[in-house]
Write a protein that holds these residues in place. Sequence first.
Motif, PDB file in Angstrom:
ATOM      1  N   GLY A 346       1.952   2.938  21.933  1.00 25.13           N
ATOM      2  CA  GLY A 346       0.890   3.069  21.193  1.00 25.13           C
ATOM      3  C   GLY A 346       0.520   1.717  20.325  1.00 25.13           C
ATOM      4  N   PHE A 347      -0.560   2.163  19.584  1.00 24.47           N
ATOM      5  CA  PHE A 347      -0.790   1.055  18.615  1.00 24.47           C
ATOM      6  C   PHE A 347       0.015   0.708  17.517  1.00 24.47           C
ATOM      7  CE2 PHE A 347      -3.781  -0.149  14.880  1.00 24.47           C
ATOM      8  CZ  PHE A 347      -4.225  -1.468  15.405  1.00 24.47           C
ATOM      9  N   LYS A 348       0.871   1.575  16.932  1.00 21.15           N
ATOM     10  CA  LYS A 348       1.712   1.477  15.867  1.00 21.15           C
ATOM     11  C   LYS A 348       1.282   1.579  14.883  1.00 21.15           C
ATOM     12  CE  LYS A 348       4.900   0.108  18.920  1.00 21.15           C
ATOM     13  NZ  LYS A 348       4.211   0.263  20.166  1.00 21.15           N
ATOM     14  N   VAL A 349       2.152   2.589  13.926  1.00 20.79           N
ATOM     15  CA  VAL A 349       1.921   2.833  12.748  1.00 20.79           C
ATOM     16  C   VAL A 349       1.734   1.689  11.724  1.00 20.79           C
ATOM     17  CG1 VAL A 349       2.474   4.316  10.572  1.00 20.79           C
ATOM     18  CG2 VAL A 349       3.031   5.100  12.976  1.00 20.79           C
ATOM     19  N   SER A 350       2.612   0.784  12.053  1.00 21.58           N
ATOM     20  CA  SER A 350       2.465  -0.456  11.077  1.00 21.58           C
ATOM     21  C   SER A 350       0.959  -1.351  11.060  1.00 21.58           C
ATOM     22  CB  SER A 350       3.532  -1.511  11.527  1.00 21.58           C
ATOM     23  OG  SER A 350       3.629  -1.876  12.702  1.00 21.58           O
ATOM     24  N   ARG A 351       0.586  -1.344  12.298  1.00 22.03           N
ATOM     25  CA  ARG A 351      -0.938  -1.960  12.687  1.00 22.03           C
ATOM     26  C   ARG A 351      -1.864  -0.988  11.756  1.00 22.03           C
ATOM     27  NH1 ARG A 351       1.246  -3.224  17.996  1.00 22.03           N
ATOM     28  NH2 ARG A 351       1.241  -5.540  18.262  1.00 22.03           N
ATOM     29  N   PHE A 352      -1.655   0.194  12.223  1.00 28.03           N
ATOM     30  CA  PHE A 352      -2.853   1.250  11.477  1.00 28.03           C
ATOM     31  C   PHE A 352      -2.668   1.117   9.976  1.00 28.03           C
ATOM     32  CE2 PHE A 352      -3.549   5.231   9.625  1.00 28.03           C
ATOM     33  CZ  PHE A 352      -4.762   5.588   9.911  1.00 28.03           C
ATOM     34  N   MET A 353      -1.443   0.837   9.343  1.00 29.65           N
ATOM     35  CA  MET A 353      -1.305   0.712   7.842  1.00 29.65           C
ATOM     36  C   MET A 353      -2.014  -0.573   7.432  1.00 29.65           C
ATOM     37  SD  MET A 353       2.454   2.190   7.392  1.00 29.65           S
ATOM     38  CE  MET A 353       2.465   1.464   5.765  1.00 29.65           C
ATOM     39  N   ILE A 354      -1.848  -1.650   8.061  1.00 26.05           N
ATOM     40  CA  ILE A 354      -2.211  -2.886   7.850  1.00 26.05           C
ATOM     41  C   ILE A 354      -3.725  -3.065   7.904  1.00 26.05           C
ATOM     42  CG2 ILE A 354      -2.429  -5.267   8.360  1.00 26.05           C
ATOM     43  CD1 ILE A 354       0.582  -5.112   9.179  1.00 26.05           C
ATOM     44  N   ALA A 355      -4.497  -2.540   9.007  1.00 26.79           N
ATOM     45  CA  ALA A 355      -5.744  -2.497   9.335  1.00 26.79           C
ATOM     46  C   ALA A 355      -6.619  -1.585   8.182  1.00 26.79           C
ATOM     47  CB  ALA A 355      -5.896  -2.005  10.617  1.00 26.79           C
ATOM     48  N   SER A 356      -5.692  -0.533   7.811  1.00 23.89           N
ATOM     49  CA  SER A 356      -6.363   0.330   6.818  1.00 23.89           C
ATOM     50  C   SER A 356      -6.363  -0.224   5.325  1.00 23.89           C
ATOM     51  CB  SER A 356      -5.513   1.746   6.610  1.00 23.89           C
ATOM     52  OG  SER A 356      -5.506   2.395   7.731  1.00 23.89           O
ATOM     53  N   LYS A 357      -5.214  -0.922   5.036  1.00 23.62           N
ATOM     54  CA  LYS A 357      -5.122  -1.827   3.779  1.00 23.62           C
ATOM     55  C   LYS A 357      -6.335  -2.846   3.838  1.00 23.62           C
ATOM     56  CE  LYS A 357      -0.341  -0.561   2.415  1.00 23.62           C
ATOM     57  NZ  LYS A 357       0.830  -1.198   2.222  1.00 23.62           N
ATOM     58  N   ALA A 358      -6.511  -3.491   4.923  1.00 22.53           N
ATOM     59  CA  ALA A 358      -7.491  -4.443   4.995  1.00 22.53           C
ATOM     60  C   ALA A 358      -8.907  -3.918   4.698  1.00 22.53           C
ATOM     61  CB  ALA A 358      -7.421  -5.171   6.403  1.00 22.53           C
ATOM     62  N   MET A 359      -9.203  -2.720   5.251  1.00 29.19           N
ATOM     63  CA  MET A 359     -10.528  -2.212   4.882  1.00 29.19           C
ATOM     64  C   MET A 359     -10.569  -1.843   3.542  1.00 29.19           C
ATOM     65  SD  MET A 359     -12.124   1.377   6.382  1.00 29.19           S
ATOM     66  CE  MET A 359     -10.717   2.306   5.370  1.00 29.19           C
ATOM     67  N   THR A 360      -9.521  -1.281   2.770  1.00 25.80           N
ATOM     68  CA  THR A 360      -9.714  -0.984   1.497  1.00 25.80           C
ATOM     69  C   THR A 360      -9.779  -2.370   0.554  1.00 25.80           C
ATOM     70  OG1 THR A 360      -8.087   0.841   1.872  1.00 25.80           O
ATOM     71  CG2 THR A 360      -8.289  -0.003  -0.357  1.00 25.80           C
ATOM     72  N   LYS A 361      -9.094  -3.336   0.985  1.00 24.65           N
ATOM     73  CA  LYS A 361      -9.499  -4.741   0.544  1.00 24.65           C
ATOM     74  C   LYS A 361     -10.640  -5.174   0.361  1.00 24.65           C
ATOM     75  CE  LYS A 361      -8.170  -9.552   0.705  1.00 24.65           C
ATOM     76  NZ  LYS A 361      -7.567 -10.488   1.503  1.00 24.65           N
ATOM     77  N   TYR A 362     -11.310  -4.940   1.524  1.00 26.67           N
ATOM     78  CA  TYR A 362     -12.749  -5.328   1.826  1.00 26.67           C
ATOM     79  C   TYR A 362     -13.564  -4.947   1.020  1.00 26.67           C
ATOM     80  CZ  TYR A 362     -16.929  -6.668   4.526  1.00 26.67           C
ATOM     81  OH  TYR A 362     -18.069  -7.142   4.723  1.00 26.67           O
ATOM     82  N   LEU A 363     -13.752  -3.375   0.815  1.00 26.26           N
ATOM     83  CA  LEU A 363     -14.545  -2.578   0.087  1.00 26.26           C
ATOM     84  C   LEU A 363     -14.277  -2.808  -1.300  1.00 26.26           C
ATOM     85  CD1 LEU A 363     -13.990   1.048   1.702  1.00 26.26           C
ATOM     86  CD2 LEU A 363     -15.995  -0.413   1.987  1.00 26.26           C
ATOM     87  N   LEU A 367     -16.455  -4.339  -5.529  1.00 23.99           N
ATOM     88  CA  LEU A 367     -16.723  -3.976  -6.486  1.00 23.99           C
ATOM     89  C   LEU A 367     -16.066  -5.274  -7.858  1.00 23.99           C
ATOM     90  CD1 LEU A 367     -14.915  -0.595  -6.455  1.00 23.99           C
ATOM     91  CD2 LEU A 367     -17.420  -1.146  -6.701  1.00 23.99           C
ATOM     92  N   HIS A 368     -15.244  -6.038  -7.180  1.00 23.60           N
ATOM     93  CA  HIS A 368     -14.460  -7.101  -8.025  1.00 23.60           C
ATOM     94  C   HIS A 368     -14.594  -8.296  -7.174  1.00 23.60           C
ATOM     95  CE1 HIS A 368     -13.409  -4.055 -10.992  1.00 23.60           C
ATOM     96  NE2 HIS A 368     -12.884  -3.272  -9.770  1.00 23.60           N
ATOM     97  N   PRO A 369     -15.740  -8.988  -6.785  1.00 23.09           N
ATOM     98  CA  PRO A 369     -15.715 -10.303  -6.080  1.00 23.09           C
ATOM     99  C   PRO A 369     -14.897 -11.152  -6.231  1.00 23.09           C
ATOM    100  CG  PRO A 369     -17.946  -9.568  -6.731  1.00 23.09           C
ATOM    101  CD  PRO A 369     -17.011  -8.804  -7.502  1.00 23.09           C
ATOM    102  N   ARG A 370     -14.379 -11.526  -7.736  1.00 23.18           N
ATOM    103  CA  ARG A 370     -13.722 -12.550  -8.021  1.00 23.18           C
ATOM    104  C   ARG A 370     -12.218 -12.474  -8.197  1.00 23.18           C
ATOM    105  NH1 ARG A 370     -17.303 -15.283 -13.081  1.00 23.18           N
ATOM    106  NH2 ARG A 370     -19.076 -16.020 -11.626  1.00 23.18           N
ATOM    107  N   ALA A 371     -11.742 -11.017  -7.909  1.00 22.58           N
ATOM    108  CA  ALA A 371     -10.667 -10.652  -8.056  1.00 22.58           C
ATOM    109  C   ALA A 371      -9.761 -11.063  -6.975  1.00 22.58           C
ATOM    110  CB  ALA A 371     -10.473  -9.110  -8.190  1.00 22.58           C
ATOM    111  N   ILE A 372      -8.437 -11.473  -7.118  1.00 18.28           N
ATOM    112  CA  ILE A 372      -7.467 -11.894  -6.001  1.00 18.28           C
ATOM    113  C   ILE A 372      -6.603 -10.563  -5.321  1.00 18.28           C
ATOM    114  CG2 ILE A 372      -5.595 -13.186  -5.218  1.00 18.28           C
ATOM    115  CD1 ILE A 372      -6.322 -15.075  -7.583  1.00 18.28           C
ATOM    116  N   ASN A 373      -7.205 -10.004  -4.066  1.00 20.11           N
ATOM    117  CA  ASN A 373      -6.726  -8.886  -3.575  1.00 20.11           C
ATOM    118  C   ASN A 373      -5.827  -9.292  -2.443  1.00 20.11           C
ATOM    119  OD1 ASN A 373      -8.249  -6.952  -5.355  1.00 20.11           O
ATOM    120  ND2 ASN A 373     -10.042  -7.712  -4.135  1.00 20.11           N
ATOM    121  N   LYS A 374      -4.576  -8.894  -2.654  1.00 20.48           N
ATOM    122  CA  LYS A 374      -3.600  -9.221  -1.489  1.00 20.48           C
ATOM    123  C   LYS A 374      -3.171  -8.009  -0.800  1.00 20.48           C
ATOM    124  CE  LYS A 374      -1.165 -13.178  -3.817  1.00 20.48           C
ATOM    125  NZ  LYS A 374       0.119 -13.906  -4.131  1.00 20.48           N
ATOM    126  N   ILE A 375      -3.068  -8.022   0.284  1.00 19.79           N
ATOM    127  CA  ILE A 375      -2.291  -6.787   1.258  1.00 19.79           C
ATOM    128  C   ILE A 375      -0.986  -6.853   1.195  1.00 19.79           C
ATOM    129  CG2 ILE A 375      -2.408  -5.793   3.417  1.00 19.79           C
ATOM    130  CD1 ILE A 375      -5.122  -7.209   3.975  1.00 19.79           C
TER     131      ILE A 375
END
Length: 498
Positions: A346-363, A367-375
């Motif tokens: 399968g796709f793997k849970v780890s990839r699903f988690m990283i992709a989900s966190k990337a989407m959250t970081k993008y959103l 709200l905070h364009p100048r903030a440094i958001n790390k995954i």
Amino acid sequence: MNVKSITYVLGWILKFEGAFLLLPVLISMIYREIQGWAFLFVAVLCATCGLLLTGRRPKNPAFYAKEGFVATALSWVVMSVFGCLPFILTGEIPNFIDALFETVSGFTTTGASILPAVEHLSHTALVWRSFTHWIGGMGVLVFLLAVLPMVGGTNMQLMKAESPGPSVSKLVPRVRYTAQILYRLYIVLTVLQFVLLLFGGMSPFEAMCTAFGTAGTGGFGIMNDSMVRYSPYIQWVTTIFMIIFGVNFNVYFLILMGKFRQAGRCEEMRWYLGIIAVASLLIFVNIYDAAVSAEANLRASVFQVASIITTTGFATVNFAQWPTFSRVILLILMFMGACAGSTGGGFKVSRFMIASKAMTKYLRSFLHPRAINKIRFEEKDVDDETLRSVLIYFFTLIAIYVISTLLVSLENNDLVTTISSTLATLSNVGPALGKAGPMSNFAAFSPFSKAVMIFDMLAGRLELFPLLMLLYPPLWKETVQEARRRKRRREALSGTRG
């Protein structure tokens, strides 16, 4: 490209396959079945070809990424072609495409079968089908690295090319010792399940085949109804071990080293177990039948969720007849798969988690364009290269799935059968829905569709890119050009000496 090193690896793969084929030969002697002669012949053939390819060790054994990808893909193709020969020679699966489909399904731990009546196979063939799951589960190249000092420090390329997940790391400084640790854990867990199944009343043969299928998360059954006829105890034991083999083996290494807190903080494992719990609860509520006990409803729910998310493919019920809500959950789990570094697909849970966190970081960036958001994943920052590789993998996986579905749809089967069968083979799950459900098989598909699914099974098990690299024309063009340059240098050198 270092062709000599690749052929050297292929030679050792064939020698090991010849050794693996001795197990069904032994089973044939125990049950006094003549099919063992075909397996012995192929074992000798593998050993002979392997000896010819490993007769001279390459002077430059170094491996880089492209050699690792090509060697891995070729190893699995060659292993599957030789592995299907006994089925053809015994006449139990006389058609080459069918025999290759069954063997690839075994080695890639998919568990999709073209056999309408599994019980009609000999004990010899049954144990080989299940043993291919065990061989392919941890990976034959990992086994090769565990027992042989292959190519120095660069042999990490082989492990990376074969091991599932977005990244592979060493458990200990030397790759060979890492491979040995993985296989020791693999063997111990397999033996433990085998013993527990014996306590449940299974015969040694049944317990061995079931343990092989569970450990490799493959799911080839020795009965047409898969695991339906077995007791609740056996079904629960199998459920627990399917979940166990779907966990990243790094967690077991940490437990072995006494680092319990570090093992418990594994983020991917917590998500994986949480997904199993939530999916099981939702299906339990959706399929609840008052005519049977609550335990039976719960057992069916948890078993099928564990079987599908780990891509094992065993079945205790015909889940193709479940309500649409439950079947959709299973389709999602087919795509998601188990943990990286496990024997699951399968796709793997780890990839699903990283992709989900990337989407959250993008959103969050809106709200905070100048903030440094790390995954962060597993208490570490996810670098841009890892994120890019996850996105590329996702796009490639979807592209292959779409193309495969279009090709298989030419048969004009119903939509559910078409979309689920390609997903089940690409994710190495095995049973699909519709006509390819858990109580059916893939025999009705045309040779063309089976060929497409053979590609999907290999691509899914090898994480797509090794197989795509094998079919990448510029690689072979570059290889031919390198060979021509070496030939010209040799001719120039011989001319100078003359």
